[in-house]
Design a protein around this motif. Structure first.
Motif, PDB file in Angstrom:
ATOM      1  N   TYR A  27     -36.458 -61.156  15.770  1.00  0.00           N
ATOM      2  CA  TYR A  27     -36.466 -62.620  15.832  1.00  0.00           C
ATOM      3  C   TYR A  27     -37.191 -63.087  17.110  1.00  0.00           C
ATOM      4  O   TYR A  27     -37.612 -64.228  17.206  1.00  0.00           O
ATOM      5  N   SER A  64     -29.591 -59.655  26.930  1.00  0.00           N
ATOM      6  CA  SER A  64     -28.283 -60.197  27.333  1.00  0.00           C
ATOM      7  C   SER A  64     -27.576 -59.418  28.441  1.00  0.00           C
ATOM      8  O   SER A  64     -26.616 -59.926  29.017  1.00  0.00           O
ATOM      9  N   TYR A 241     -20.769 -58.977  21.568  1.00  0.00           N
ATOM     10  CA  TYR A 241     -20.844 -59.960  20.477  1.00  0.00           C
ATOM     11  C   TYR A 241     -19.557 -59.920  19.680  1.00  0.00           C
ATOM     12  O   TYR A 241     -18.466 -59.853  20.238  1.00  0.00           O
TER      13      TYR A 241
END
Ligand code: GLU
Length: 305
Positions: A27, A64, A241
């Motif tokens: 992405y 991240s 996550y």
């Protein structure tokens, strides 16, 4: 040779010979150009030993994982006032979710999801003279290395498609929890995520989160003990996550993953360990990284639980 050296080598060989499934993050277009079958592992122990195998000296996009470092810098500067702007609860939602922000009136659940990391970036933009340069200085101070930097191609690539992060930032601003202009905050956020490091550099930088005894020997004054413990606690419950419980259950260490396929994990009394393998599982965590760490902490009996 200590136990860690043999176990890390055997585990590396096992994982190398096992399955490698999942896809690289695409992405962010630039991340899809990475060779998906690389694997690097590196450990740095409190005794000062360090062992690496495979592609542990190859730079990759930490994404991240950088959020732990920006949080640590903001915590160092701002102290506990930071917790008025961002919570410390696992979100139970995907890292880029918008939905909880409405109920929570613009206070992100935690600093490791995108919404929370964007608020942390806003704090740093307000408090630092030159956020991009000062953030790099902070990281370089953590490990003494001078060749850590951003990848502008990756930052621009994410900026060109980062609609959801733009939405998050604007939405939080509408609740009054972003002080600066969203463009400026997001420019810093995308740049921060484009930070590149090797597994070897990551284990060295993250040593500021291991035991206070080690840190005082090294004269490492990045965070005091209470603050370092709290960063580890946040990683433990929010670092993976929607798979943070699974990581805690199987690996038993505080850690943080990134969509570049890296994972850093910290044993607060013994070592830091980094793994990089770009294929991600369905939850967005490195497929082989998760497997490697589960096998490693089982073989060394070093889950903290
Ligand atoms: N820069 C990425 C994003 O905002 C970070 C995602 C991640 O590594 O979790 O989508």
């Amino acid at each position: 040779m200590d136990d860690f050296e043999k176990i890390i080598r055997d585990t590396y060989n096992d994982i190398c010979n096992g399955k490698n499934i999942g896809n690289v993050a695409d992405y962010i277009p630039e991340l899809s150009c990475v060779d998906p079958d690389q694997l690097g592992v590196h450990i740095h122990t409190i005794e000062g030993n360090s062992y690496g195998y495979g592609d542990y000296q190859t730079k990759f996009s930490v994404q991240s994982i950088a959020k732990v470092l920006s949080l640590s810098l903001a915590y160092q500067i701002e102290g506990d006032a930071i917790w008025k702007r961002v919570g410390v609860e696992p979100s139970g939602n995907p890292y880029n979710s918008l939905v909880q922000l409405e109920d929570d009136e613009g206070i992100p659940r935690n600093p490791l999801i995108n919404a929370g990391a964007i608020v942390v970036c806003d704090i740093l933009v307000s408090r630092l003279e030159d956020p991009k340069a000062d953030f790099l200085d902070f990281i370089q101070d953590c490990c003494g290395a001078r060749n850590i930097g951003y990848n502008n191609k990756v930052a621009d690539s994410e900026k060109s498609v980062g609609y959801r992060n733009v939405a998050l930032c604007n939405y939080i601003k509408s609740f009054g929890n972003i002080e600066n202009e969203p463009d400026e905050v997001l420019d810093f956020y995308f740049t921060m995520c484009s930070l590149e490091m090797t597994c070897e550099e990551l284990t060295s930088v993250f040593m500021f989160l291991v035991s206070s005894k080690y840190r005082s020997q090294q004269n490492n004054k990045i965070l005091n003990e209470t603050k370092a413990n709290r960063i580890n606690a946040i990683m433990q419950v929010c670092g993976f996550y929607d798979e943070s419980g699974e990581f805690s259950f199987k690996v038993g260490l505080p850690g943080k993953s990134g969509v570049g396929g890296g994972i850093i994990a910290v044993h607060p009394e013994k070592y830091t360990i980094a793994v990089w393998s770009p294929r991600l599982n369905k939850k967005g965590n490195s497929y082989r990284g998760m497997k490697f760490l589960e096998q490693f902490t089982s073989a060394t009996d070093s889950s903290i639980f």
